[in-house]
Design a protein around this motif. Structure first.
Motif, PDB file in Angstrom:
ATOM      1  N   VAL A  94       0.850  -1.185   0.000  1.00  0.00           N
ATOM      2  CA  VAL A  94       0.000   0.000   0.000  1.00  0.00           C
ATOM      3  C   VAL A  94       0.888   1.238   0.000  1.00  0.00           C
ATOM      4  O   VAL A  94       1.898   1.282   0.712  1.00  0.00           O
ATOM      5  N   ALA A  95       0.529   2.244  -0.787  1.00  0.00           N
ATOM      6  CA  ALA A  95       1.254   3.519  -0.793  1.00  0.00           C
ATOM      7  C   ALA A  95       0.466   4.550   0.011  1.00  0.00           C
ATOM      8  O   ALA A  95      -0.748   4.683  -0.169  1.00  0.00           O
ATOM      9  N   ARG A  96       1.163   5.274   0.892  1.00  0.00           N
ATOM     10  CA  ARG A  96       0.511   6.303   1.706  1.00  0.00           C
ATOM     11  C   ARG A  96       0.887   7.700   1.216  1.00  0.00           C
ATOM     12  O   ARG A  96       2.036   7.959   0.867  1.00  0.00           O
ATOM     13  N   LEU A  97      -0.112   8.579   1.218  1.00  0.00           N
ATOM     14  CA  LEU A  97       0.107   9.952   0.769  1.00  0.00           C
ATOM     15  C   LEU A  97       0.432  10.896   1.914  1.00  0.00           C
ATOM     16  O   LEU A  97       1.224  11.820   1.756  1.00  0.00           O
ATOM     17  N   ASP A  98      -0.214  10.709   3.074  1.00  0.00           N
ATOM     18  CA  ASP A  98       0.011  11.569   4.241  1.00  0.00           C
ATOM     19  C   ASP A  98      -0.093  13.046   3.877  1.00  0.00           C
ATOM     20  O   ASP A  98       0.828  13.834   4.102  1.00  0.00           O
ATOM     21  N   THR A  99      -1.238  13.423   3.344  1.00  0.00           N
ATOM     22  CA  THR A  99      -1.415  14.800   2.888  1.00  0.00           C
ATOM     23  C   THR A  99      -1.901  15.757   3.980  1.00  0.00           C
ATOM     24  O   THR A  99      -2.023  16.961   3.719  1.00  0.00           O
ATOM     25  N   ALA A 100      -2.189  15.241   5.173  1.00  0.00           N
ATOM     26  CA  ALA A 100      -2.562  16.122   6.290  1.00  0.00           C
ATOM     27  C   ALA A 100      -2.479  15.340   7.596  1.00  0.00           C
ATOM     28  O   ALA A 100      -2.776  14.143   7.618  1.00  0.00           O
ATOM     29  N   PRO A 101      -2.081  16.000   8.682  1.00  0.00           N
ATOM     30  CA  PRO A 101      -2.029  15.333   9.995  1.00  0.00           C
ATOM     31  C   PRO A 101      -3.400  15.370  10.673  1.00  0.00           C
ATOM     32  O   PRO A 101      -3.704  16.280  11.439  1.00  0.00           O
ATOM     33  N   LEU A 102      -4.230  14.377  10.403  1.00  0.00           N
ATOM     34  CA  LEU A 102      -5.610  14.391  10.872  1.00  0.00           C
ATOM     35  C   LEU A 102      -5.858  13.520  12.088  1.00  0.00           C
ATOM     36  O   LEU A 102      -6.923  13.622  12.703  1.00  0.00           O
ATOM     37  N   ALA A 103      -4.927  12.660  12.429  1.00  0.00           N
ATOM     38  CA  ALA A 103      -5.122  11.772  13.573  1.00  0.00           C
ATOM     39  C   ALA A 103      -4.991  12.546  14.881  1.00  0.00           C
ATOM     40  O   ALA A 103      -4.209  13.499  14.985  1.00  0.00           O
ATOM     41  N   GLY A 104      -5.738  12.107  15.879  1.00  0.00           N
ATOM     42  CA  GLY A 104      -5.667  12.762  17.177  1.00  0.00           C
ATOM     43  C   GLY A 104      -4.295  12.714  17.794  1.00  0.00           C
ATOM     44  O   GLY A 104      -3.844  13.693  18.411  1.00  0.00           O
ATOM     45  N   TRP A 105      -3.584  11.587  17.604  1.00  0.00           N
ATOM     46  CA  TRP A 105      -2.261  11.469  18.213  1.00  0.00           C
ATOM     47  C   TRP A 105      -1.282  12.453  17.580  1.00  0.00           C
ATOM     48  O   TRP A 105      -0.369  12.941  18.243  1.00  0.00           O
ATOM     49  N   GLY A 138       0.011  19.783  12.862  1.00  0.00           N
ATOM     50  CA  GLY A 138      -1.183  20.464  12.381  1.00  0.00           C
ATOM     51  C   GLY A 138      -0.777  21.669  11.541  1.00  0.00           C
ATOM     52  O   GLY A 138       0.388  21.804  11.183  1.00  0.00           O
ATOM     53  N   PRO A 139      -1.689  22.600  11.261  1.00  0.00           N
ATOM     54  CA  PRO A 139      -3.116  22.510  11.558  1.00  0.00           C
ATOM     55  C   PRO A 139      -3.854  21.704  10.499  1.00  0.00           C
ATOM     56  O   PRO A 139      -3.267  21.326   9.481  1.00  0.00           O
ATOM     57  N   ARG A 140      -5.131  21.476  10.730  1.00  0.00           N
ATOM     58  CA  ARG A 140      -5.943  20.836   9.710  1.00  0.00           C
ATOM     59  C   ARG A 140      -6.113  21.793   8.536  1.00  0.00           C
ATOM     60  O   ARG A 140      -6.296  23.005   8.733  1.00  0.00           O
ATOM     61  N   PRO A 141      -6.058  21.274   7.324  1.00  0.00           N
ATOM     62  CA  PRO A 141      -6.022  22.170   6.165  1.00  0.00           C
ATOM     63  C   PRO A 141      -7.371  22.782   5.833  1.00  0.00           C
ATOM     64  O   PRO A 141      -8.430  22.232   6.155  1.00  0.00           O
ATOM     65  N   ASP A 142      -7.315  23.918   5.169  1.00  0.00           N
ATOM     66  CA  ASP A 142      -8.498  24.513   4.565  1.00  0.00           C
ATOM     67  C   ASP A 142      -8.680  23.842   3.209  1.00  0.00           C
ATOM     68  O   ASP A 142      -8.044  24.213   2.222  1.00  0.00           O
ATOM     69  N   VAL A 143      -9.545  22.844   3.165  1.00  0.00           N
ATOM     70  CA  VAL A 143      -9.690  22.034   1.950  1.00  0.00           C
ATOM     71  C   VAL A 143     -10.346  22.803   0.813  1.00  0.00           C
ATOM     72  O   VAL A 143     -10.368  22.319  -0.327  1.00  0.00           O
ATOM     73  N   PHE A 144     -10.876  23.985   1.101  1.00  0.00           N
ATOM     74  CA  PHE A 144     -11.525  24.790   0.065  1.00  0.00           C
ATOM     75  C   PHE A 144     -10.532  25.745  -0.612  1.00  0.00           C
ATOM     76  O   PHE A 144     -10.898  26.466  -1.544  1.00  0.00           O
ATOM     77  N   SER A 145      -9.297  25.749  -0.140  1.00  0.00           N
ATOM     78  CA  SER A 145      -8.316  26.716  -0.645  1.00  0.00           C
ATOM     79  C   SER A 145      -7.523  26.153  -1.822  1.00  0.00           C
ATOM     80  O   SER A 145      -7.276  24.950  -1.923  1.00  0.00           O
ATOM     81  N   GLN A 146      -7.085  27.058  -2.682  1.00  0.00           N
ATOM     82  CA  GLN A 146      -6.228  26.665  -3.799  1.00  0.00           C
ATOM     83  C   GLN A 146      -4.854  26.254  -3.294  1.00  0.00           C
ATOM     84  O   GLN A 146      -4.199  25.373  -3.882  1.00  0.00           O
ATOM     85  N   ASP A 147      -4.398  26.854  -2.204  1.00  0.00           N
ATOM     86  CA  ASP A 147      -3.102  26.478  -1.638  1.00  0.00           C
ATOM     87  C   ASP A 147      -3.089  24.998  -1.263  1.00  0.00           C
ATOM     88  O   ASP A 147      -2.111  24.291  -1.529  1.00  0.00           O
ATOM     89  N   PHE A 148      -4.166  24.536  -0.636  1.00  0.00           N
ATOM     90  CA  PHE A 148      -4.207  23.122  -0.267  1.00  0.00           C
ATOM     91  C   PHE A 148      -4.279  22.239  -1.507  1.00  0.00           C
ATOM     92  O   PHE A 148      -3.611  21.204  -1.585  1.00  0.00           O
ATOM     93  N   ARG A 149      -5.075  22.631  -2.486  1.00  0.00           N
ATOM     94  CA  ARG A 149      -5.145  21.848  -3.724  1.00  0.00           C
ATOM     95  C   ARG A 149      -3.773  21.755  -4.379  1.00  0.00           C
ATOM     96  O   ARG A 149      -3.384  20.700  -4.875  1.00  0.00           O
ATOM     97  N   ASN A 150      -3.025  22.843  -4.364  1.00  0.00           N
ATOM     98  CA  ASN A 150      -1.680  22.833  -4.948  1.00  0.00           C
ATOM     99  C   ASN A 150      -0.757  21.893  -4.168  1.00  0.00           C
ATOM    100  O   ASN A 150       0.065  21.181  -4.755  1.00  0.00           O
ATOM    101  N   PHE A 151      -0.886  21.915  -2.843  1.00  0.00           N
ATOM    102  CA  PHE A 151      -0.070  21.044  -2.007  1.00  0.00           C
ATOM    103  C   PHE A 151      -0.369  19.575  -2.301  1.00  0.00           C
ATOM    104  O   PHE A 151       0.533  18.757  -2.444  1.00  0.00           O
ATOM    105  N   VAL A 152      -1.657  19.231  -2.375  1.00  0.00           N
ATOM    106  CA  VAL A 152      -2.040  17.849  -2.678  1.00  0.00           C
ATOM    107  C   VAL A 152      -1.527  17.446  -4.052  1.00  0.00           C
ATOM    108  O   VAL A 152      -1.013  16.336  -4.244  1.00  0.00           O
TER     109      VAL A 152
END
Length: 474
Positions: free
Chosen positions: A135-146, A153-167
């Motif tokens: 399995v390949a992991r992307l790890d595009t955001a730190p979403l786990a509680g641990w 963090g922080p959790r990303p603004d998924v509506f932003s172009q910056d996040f889309r560019n990062f992904v």
């Protein structure tokens, strides 16, 4: 009655053997890549050559478990001193290849066919990708509680172009490495995202309304943030005016001028709602938008760079498939990856609901039953909650789980949480608890467990194949 049941079992076993022997497992379409198909009501992974299979995997093949204070010297003697360079694990030496080759050999002896998503990222996939499924992991955001508790963090603004560019950048790099692989099961995004704040954190913070970390991260952004704009758009859809929304959220309204949507957009403190029921409903509605955007961006981006492999989404805890997660999974992923450490008799009640809501095949990407040895008393061991009192009981639970899964038409695999035992003195990994393991730190098999693993893994394909033949036995 007993004779009839025995005769039925023999008939099923004979038919299942015939199913294997007659090459029915190679009857699917060969695409050159792993995919999934539902054939005669039963879901399967289909490998690059068109052969049906189920994924029996192991997690936590991680170098630090072999390089702990108690086994480092033994590991270096066995595989070579260049397993370490400048004090760190060295994936490029001859020792690393010998080490991985041995783990592949052990896995095949025990009828494991997959390196699961917790194969450590420091290991070059070139060492194993031609030998086992993985399995390949992307790890595009730190979403786990641990991760959040450890300061990520922080959790990303998924509506932003910056996040889309990062992904886009991250996915492009990972897909470039794996897009031509014949053994890649698929892409996993993140590990156990905490959609809802844990009860202990809620209690410690005295919070009972703002319990959705991703919503909290976005609604406290400034007015120039795309996510904040989307939040206000949602409120405009749900309330007739800014004043009506402000009243629900406990935001001060000027007696002289009222309040505008622009003023609402500048609010970073949403922590004092006066109507908690309606405020929670607003947040849950926003979670639907966040989940759809999160999974949608990943699907769109991955298919741009690799249209041939499977999309798993996140490895969500089985009990965390909330109403806002399920529609997004149905729309955007190919296979649902869960994590569960429970007994199958309980888990199947949850997976039945997930399957009913999504119609997608399911595999448990991380689960186990643990028994803490004398060397694991300080930190305990993963899988401890099932209460096993010995390795014999662990083996019994393992058998019951895999046999139950393979008798379920929509389940196509299980990845065991643990491979090599971690003892208290080792470096911690992704959890303060010790890793589970059917090998001790010196790679000696826990035979009363591994004997069962070898047996039940070895017949997993046949057990799933029985689902084809049950009608014939009737």
């Amino acid at each position: 009655m007993k004779h009839r049941m025995l005769n039925t079992f023999i008939t099923l076993l004979t038919l299942a053997t015939a199913c294997l022997a007659s090459n029915q497992l190679a009857a699917a379409k060969a695409t050159g890549y792993i995919h999934v198909e539902k054939i005669d009501g039963v879901w399967w992974f289909i490998n690059a050559d068109g052969e049906k299979f189920v994924s029996t995997g192991v997690n936590h093949i991680e170098p630090h478990l072999w390089l702990a204070p108690y086994n480092k010297q033994a590991t270096l003697r066995r595989y070579g001193t260049d397993l370490v360079a400048d004090g760190r694990f060295n994936t490029h030496g001859n020792a690393a290849k010998r080490w991985i080759d041995q783990q592949v050999k052990t896995c095949k002896e025990l009828h494991f066919n997959t390196f699961g998503p917790h194969t450590h990222g420091s290991i070059d996939p070139v060492l194993y990708r031609d030998q086992v499924y993985y399995v390949a992991r992307l790890d595009t955001a730190p979403l786990a509680g641990w991760r959040e508790r450890s300061g990520e963090g922080p959790r990303p603004d998924v509506f932003s172009q910056d996040f889309r560019n990062f992904v886009d950048e991250r996915v492009r790099d990972v897909c470039r490495q794996h897009k031509d692989s014949r053994n890649l099961l698929g892409y996993l995004y993140t590990d156990v995202p905490s959609w809802v704040m844990g009860r202990a954190d809620q209690k410690a913070k005295g919070i009972d309304t703002l319990i959705y970390p991703w919503v909290n991260a976005i609604i406290t952004l400034g007015e120039s943030s795309p996510g904040k704009h989307r939040w206000l758009e949602l409120l405009k859809e749900r309330y007739p005016s800014a004043e009506a929304a402000a009243e629900i959220w406990g935001i001060r309204i000027s007696p002289s001028y009222g309040i505008s949507w622009r003023t609402m957009a500048r609010r970073v403190d949403w922590s004092k709602p006066t109507d908690k029921t309606k405020a929670k409903a607003d947040m849950i509605a926003f979670l639907h938008l966040i989940a759809d955007k999160w999974y949608g961006i990943h699907r769109e981006t991955i298919l741009q760079y690799d249209p041939n492999h499977l999309l798993f989404g996140d490895k969500n805890m089985s009990m965390w498939h909330y109403p806002w997660v399920l529609p997004a999974l149905k729309k955007h992923v190919d296979v649902v990856a869960i994590q569960s450490y429970g007994f199958w008799s309980n888990d199947v009640k949850l997976t039945d609901k997930i399957y009913a809501a999504t119609g997608k095949p399911i595999f448990n990407g991380d689960g186990c039953f643990g028994f803490a040895t004398s060397q694991q008393q300080e930190w305990g061991v993963k899988g401890f909650r099932t209460g096993a009192k010995s390795f014999d009981e662990v083996a019994k639970f393992y058998r019951e789980t895999l046999e139950g899964m393979m008798a379920t038409p929509y389940v196509i695999g299980w990845h065991h949480c643990g491979y090599l035992q971690q003892w208290d003195a080792a470096e911690r990994g992704d959890s303060p608890r010790n890793e589970n393991g059917f090998l001790d730190p010196f790679e000696k098999k826990v035979s009363n467990w591994t004997d069962v693993i070898s047996e039940v893994n070895g017949k997993a394909l046949k057990l799933h194949c029985l689902l084809y033949t049950s009608d014939a036995a009737d």
